[in-house]
Motif scaffolding. Structure first.
Motif, PDB file in Angstrom:
ATOM      1  N   HIS A 319      94.194  71.382  42.195  1.00  0.00           N
ATOM      2  CA  HIS A 319      94.848  72.552  41.585  1.00  0.00           C
ATOM      3  C   HIS A 319      96.313  72.596  42.013  1.00  0.00           C
ATOM      4  O   HIS A 319      96.816  73.624  42.472  1.00  0.00           O
ATOM      5  N   SER A 320      96.985  71.477  41.853  1.00  0.00           N
ATOM      6  CA  SER A 320      98.352  71.329  42.362  1.00  0.00           C
ATOM      7  C   SER A 320      99.413  71.821  41.386  1.00  0.00           C
ATOM      8  O   SER A 320     100.614  71.629  41.629  1.00  0.00           O
ATOM      9  N   ASP A 321      98.993  72.414  40.266  1.00  0.00           N
ATOM     10  CA  ASP A 321      99.898  73.090  39.336  1.00  0.00           C
ATOM     11  C   ASP A 321     101.061  72.205  38.893  1.00  0.00           C
ATOM     12  O   ASP A 321     100.846  71.170  38.287  1.00  0.00           O
ATOM     13  N   GLU A 322     102.314  72.585  39.242  1.00  0.00           N
ATOM     14  CA  GLU A 322     103.473  71.856  38.716  1.00  0.00           C
ATOM     15  C   GLU A 322     103.567  70.430  39.256  1.00  0.00           C
ATOM     16  O   GLU A 322     104.273  69.595  38.686  1.00  0.00           O
ATOM     17  N   LEU A 323     102.846  70.123  40.337  1.00  0.00           N
ATOM     18  CA  LEU A 323     102.848  68.762  40.896  1.00  0.00           C
ATOM     19  C   LEU A 323     101.829  67.850  40.210  1.00  0.00           C
ATOM     20  O   LEU A 323     101.860  66.630  40.422  1.00  0.00           O
ATOM     21  N   THR A 324     100.932  68.409  39.417  1.00  0.00           N
ATOM     22  CA  THR A 324      99.806  67.635  38.883  1.00  0.00           C
ATOM     23  C   THR A 324     100.240  66.359  38.164  1.00  0.00           C
ATOM     24  O   THR A 324      99.731  65.275  38.464  1.00  0.00           O
ATOM     25  N   PRO A 325     101.166  66.389  37.185  1.00  0.00           N
ATOM     26  CA  PRO A 325     101.531  65.124  36.521  1.00  0.00           C
ATOM     27  C   PRO A 325     102.271  64.164  37.432  1.00  0.00           C
ATOM     28  O   PRO A 325     102.346  62.960  37.130  1.00  0.00           O
ATOM     29  N   TRP A 326     102.799  64.669  38.541  1.00  0.00           N
ATOM     30  CA  TRP A 326     103.556  63.810  39.450  1.00  0.00           C
ATOM     31  C   TRP A 326     102.664  63.054  40.434  1.00  0.00           C
ATOM     32  O   TRP A 326     103.096  62.070  41.035  1.00  0.00           O
ATOM     33  N   VAL A 327     101.438  63.517  40.635  1.00  0.00           N
ATOM     34  CA  VAL A 327     100.582  62.893  41.649  1.00  0.00           C
ATOM     35  C   VAL A 327     100.336  61.412  41.358  1.00  0.00           C
ATOM     36  O   VAL A 327     100.506  60.568  42.248  1.00  0.00           O
ATOM     37  N   PRO A 328      99.941  61.013  40.118  1.00  0.00           N
ATOM     38  CA  PRO A 328      99.791  59.575  39.863  1.00  0.00           C
ATOM     39  C   PRO A 328     101.091  58.799  40.032  1.00  0.00           C
ATOM     40  O   PRO A 328     101.072  57.645  40.484  1.00  0.00           O
ATOM     41  N   VAL A 329     102.212  59.433  39.688  1.00  0.00           N
ATOM     42  CA  VAL A 329     103.507  58.752  39.806  1.00  0.00           C
ATOM     43  C   VAL A 329     103.855  58.537  41.271  1.00  0.00           C
ATOM     44  O   VAL A 329     104.277  57.438  41.679  1.00  0.00           O
ATOM     45  N   ILE A 330     103.683  59.573  42.089  1.00  0.00           N
ATOM     46  CA  ILE A 330     103.988  59.448  43.520  1.00  0.00           C
ATOM     47  C   ILE A 330     103.073  58.416  44.167  1.00  0.00           C
ATOM     48  O   ILE A 330     103.509  57.611  44.996  1.00  0.00           O
ATOM     49  N   ALA A 331     101.799  58.404  43.785  1.00  0.00           N
ATOM     50  CA  ALA A 331     100.868  57.409  44.336  1.00  0.00           C
ATOM     51  C   ALA A 331     101.282  56.002  43.946  1.00  0.00           C
ATOM     52  O   ALA A 331     101.283  55.080  44.772  1.00  0.00           O
ATOM     53  N   ALA A 332     101.661  55.818  42.675  1.00  0.00           N
ATOM     54  CA  ALA A 332     102.035  54.489  42.200  1.00  0.00           C
ATOM     55  C   ALA A 332     103.298  53.987  42.886  1.00  0.00           C
ATOM     56  O   ALA A 332     103.426  52.794  43.198  1.00  0.00           O
ATOM     57  N   ARG A 333     104.234  54.880  43.155  1.00  0.00           N
ATOM     58  CA  ARG A 333     105.499  54.481  43.761  1.00  0.00           C
ATOM     59  C   ARG A 333     105.423  54.393  45.286  1.00  0.00           C
ATOM     60  O   ARG A 333     106.306  53.826  45.916  1.00  0.00           O
ATOM     61  N   SER A 334     104.377  54.992  45.872  1.00  0.00           N
ATOM     62  CA  SER A 334     104.258  54.952  47.336  1.00  0.00           C
ATOM     63  C   SER A 334     103.917  53.555  47.824  1.00  0.00           C
ATOM     64  O   SER A 334     104.560  53.038  48.745  1.00  0.00           O
ATOM     65  N   SER A 335     102.903  52.940  47.246  1.00  0.00           N
ATOM     66  CA  SER A 335     102.532  51.568  47.599  1.00  0.00           C
ATOM     67  C   SER A 335     101.571  51.048  46.552  1.00  0.00           C
ATOM     68  O   SER A 335     100.964  51.829  45.802  1.00  0.00           O
ATOM     69  N   PHE A 336     101.408  49.739  46.511  1.00  0.00           N
ATOM     70  CA  PHE A 336     100.517  49.142  45.523  1.00  0.00           C
ATOM     71  C   PHE A 336      99.058  49.465  45.821  1.00  0.00           C
ATOM     72  O   PHE A 336      98.208  49.424  44.935  1.00  0.00           O
ATOM     73  N   THR A 337      98.746  49.819  47.063  1.00  0.00           N
ATOM     74  CA  THR A 337      97.360  50.108  47.450  1.00  0.00           C
ATOM     75  C   THR A 337      97.050  51.592  47.482  1.00  0.00           C
ATOM     76  O   THR A 337      95.906  51.984  47.753  1.00  0.00           O
ATOM     77  N   CYS A 338      98.022  52.440  47.238  1.00  0.00           N
ATOM     78  CA  CYS A 338      97.794  53.890  47.280  1.00  0.00           C
ATOM     79  C   CYS A 338      96.983  54.323  46.066  1.00  0.00           C
ATOM     80  O   CYS A 338      97.280  53.945  44.931  1.00  0.00           O
TER      81      CYS A 338
END
Length: 623
Positions: A319-338
């Motif tokens: 239920h991360s609201d305004e962060l919701t669409p960013w979560v996959p992006v942040i995970a993808a950019r954090s590391s290849f294994t995230c």
């Protein structure tokens, strides 16, 4: 009890053959009573169960007689099946049944089998039943439920249900399932997990953390939030356990919960041995109760290089609201294994509220598809599942694997950046440069706050200080004006029926919330639109004047002979009597329907008292 699967022996076949013969003889003498169902018209009546003495009627219904049963002693499709029942409370129950499916006669017979202390298997005496389908013509068919020896029926309420449950609950559902053509927009519940493991762990965690309900300091509903977070934690723990088994890992996965809110999910996951932390823009009261082992950080998360987590296994968006669409992006950019887990709730795009683009889907389904599109574009093979939680928004998305190889990261990063920029352009915002340095984007450190490539200046995190948007902070004269306008409109609906008699009190008519909205000016509606719940919240807040049930608004009648809903109201706390003015005394054409001594509210200034109620959490007034 670990009940084995088995093939029936010759002795078992003989026993079953005798049971079938006895069932045939007894059922053929019974004059069965059944419910009738017209194809496509919905379930009509209910199903009754016959026994050797005649009929065991469960409900009164429109019925008719059918002829004698056909010979049951014939060739069947034999199935021995082990069933596991997962109740919401208590242990898991397992039963073993010998099922005989007669396709030609369109019926199935269920015979339970039991195992004694020595491990010997035998046929259970009672709890035998049969479901039979009859087709009268092309427009009508009938579903029958036959119970054998109902006086010997045993019920534990779970694995062996009561006979009335079979008739009143199971049969109507079978009819509905057989006739409805509507398919769900979403996948089945817990489709990515072993349900047995989930049920076992959920019961354990629920018992372990149930005390949180008693000490919950927030204003939110403790039972809903505690048990919902317990269920989400259970899902993640089972998901991560399965992942460790698949990959042959021993170390428990690390995590970061983005927008962790009350932090309970972080607390449970940390307690269960997973290293991690939660980040939220605003600290909650309950954070201080968790202790030092639960790491919670009060920080506004901005999608940028400063908020990458290269050493973290999983990112969570609950239920991360305004962060919701960013979560996959942040995970993808954090590391290849995230990897990531996200449970969407409120509908947000990258930098604004999400705008619907299709009318053939529900808004919720369309938003889930949007987050899935973000995930796929970010480079994940995206999986969807449905959680078992007390919420209407319970579809989650999981990104465990990438849809590209690690050397292709620069090209995929270009695609991510172009996609985000395209969404930003469509929403009409001017963002700064979205794309990071593709060659080094996975080399950033979590604690590096000096380097910063903001991915979009259009993103607006929520305010650190929570703004009250439940209509309580609106100007008093604004609220009073809306209340008076709506109340007068309801009273005008029955003004002619009132007749003007001295002893008749106009209770008014009723309108839907939509019809009430049509009465108000656009400027008023725009103000209410900014509040959570809008007009309906304002009307419910003024429960002294209105009743709002099922989206229908009416005047509240406080007389003893009023409606049942009014009669169920809770009494006012002793210190709250006469501390507020009576709206009806001041504004209703015929005043308050109650005498001054019976009304909990003040009839004029002389009747008004100072509150002696203790400070703390106030309960809603009833009038």
């Amino acid at each position: 009890m670990n009940v084995p699967r088995f093939a029936p022996t010759g002795r078992m076949r003989a026993v079953l053959s005798e049971v079938i013969k006895e069932m045939t003889a007894l059922w053929s003498r019974s004059n069965q009573r059944v419910g009738k169902m017209e194809r496509g018209a919905g379930y009509k009546g209910s199903v009754s169960m016959g026994d050797q003495e005649g009929n065991l009627e469960i409900e009164e219904c429109e019925t008719h007689n059918v002829g004698e049963s056909e010979d049951l002693n014939k060739e069947f499709v034999e199935v021995t099946g082990q069933r596991a029942v997962y109740p919401r409370r208590g242990r898991i129950h397992q039963t073993l049944t010998y099922d005989m499916l007669d396709i030609d006669s369109q019926r199935v017979t269920f015979i339970p089998i039991q195992e004694n202390a020595e491990g010997r298997i035998s046929q259970k005496k009672g709890n035998i039943y049969q479901i039979q389908l009859h087709e009268n013509d092309c427009a009508e068919w009938i579903l029958e439920l036959h119970a054998f020896r109902p006086e010997e029926w045993f019920s534990d309420g779970v694995a062996y249900p009561k006979l009335p449950w079979l008739s009143r609950q199971l049969m109507p559902k079978l009819v509905r399932w057989a006739t409805e053509s509507r398919t769900s927009e979403f996948v089945d519940t817990l489709s990515l997990l072993p349900v047995e493991k989930y049920s076992h762990m959920y019961q354990q965690l629920k018992n372990k953390y149930k005390e949180m309900v008693q000490v919950w300091p927030e204003v939110t509903n403790p039972e809903k939030f505690v048990y919902e977070d317990v269920a989400i934690a259970t899902y993640l723990l089972v998901l991560w356990g399965e992942e460790r088994t698949e990959k042959g890992l021993t170390a428990k996965q690390s995590f970061v919960d983005l927008g962790c809110g009350n932090g309970l999910l972080v607390h449970i996951l940390s307690n269960e041995g997973h290293p991690g932390k939660g980040i939220d823009v605003r600290k909650r009261k309950i954070w201080d109760m968790y202790g030092p082992d639960t790491l919670l950080e009060e920080t506004a998360i901005m999608p940028s290089d400063r908020f990458l987590f290269p050493s973290t296994d999983w990112l969570i968006g609950n239920h991360s609201d305004e962060l919701t669409p960013w979560v996959p992006v942040i995970a993808a950019r954090s590391s290849f294994t995230c990897r990531y887990f996200v449970l969407p709730c409120c509908f947000f795009d990258f930098n604004a509220k999400y705008q619907r683009r299709q009318c053939k889907k529900s808004q919720y389904r369309e938003y889930i598809d949007f987050i899935r599109e973000v995930s796929t574009t970010s480079g994940f093979n995206t999986e969807e599942d449905c959680l078992r939680i007390p919420s209407t928004k319970r579809v989650c998305l999981v990104g465990k694997f990438r849809n590209y190889k690690s050397p292709d990261e620069p090209q995929v990063e270009d695609r991510r950046a172009q996609y985000i920029q395209g969404r930003m352009t469509c929403s009409g915002s001017n963002w700064s440069k979205v794309k990071g340095e593709a060659e080094g984007i996975h080399d950033n450190q979590e604690t590096n706050a000096t380097q910063g490539n903001d991915w979009g200046s259009g993103f607006q995190p929520r305010e650190r200080i929570e703004v009250v948007r439940n209509c309580a902070a609106l100007p008093r004269d604004f609220i009073d004006g809306v209340v008076l306008q709506v109340a007068n409109a309801l009273l005008d609906l029955t003004k002619e029926k009132d007749g003007g008699g001295l002893h008749s009190w106009n209770q008014g008519g009723s309108l839907s919330v939509r019809e009430v909205a049509d009465l108000l000016e656009q400027d008023t509606l725009q103000v209410l639109k900014k509040e959570c719940g809008g007009l309906q919240t304002l009307l419910k807040n003024n429960h002294q004047v209105f009743r709002v049930i099922g989206g229908v608004v009416s005047i509240r009648d406080w007389r003893p002979q009023g409606s049942r809903a009014d009669a169920k109201r809770q009494p006012l706390a002793p210190g709250a009597m006469k501390t507020r003015s009576c709206w009806f005394h001041a504004h209703h054409p015929k005043g308050c329907p109650l005498p001054i001594e019976d009304c909990a509210f003040a009839h004029g200034p002389d009747d008004l008292r100072l509150s002696t109620r203790p400070l703390g959490k106030k309960k809603n007034a009833s009038h």
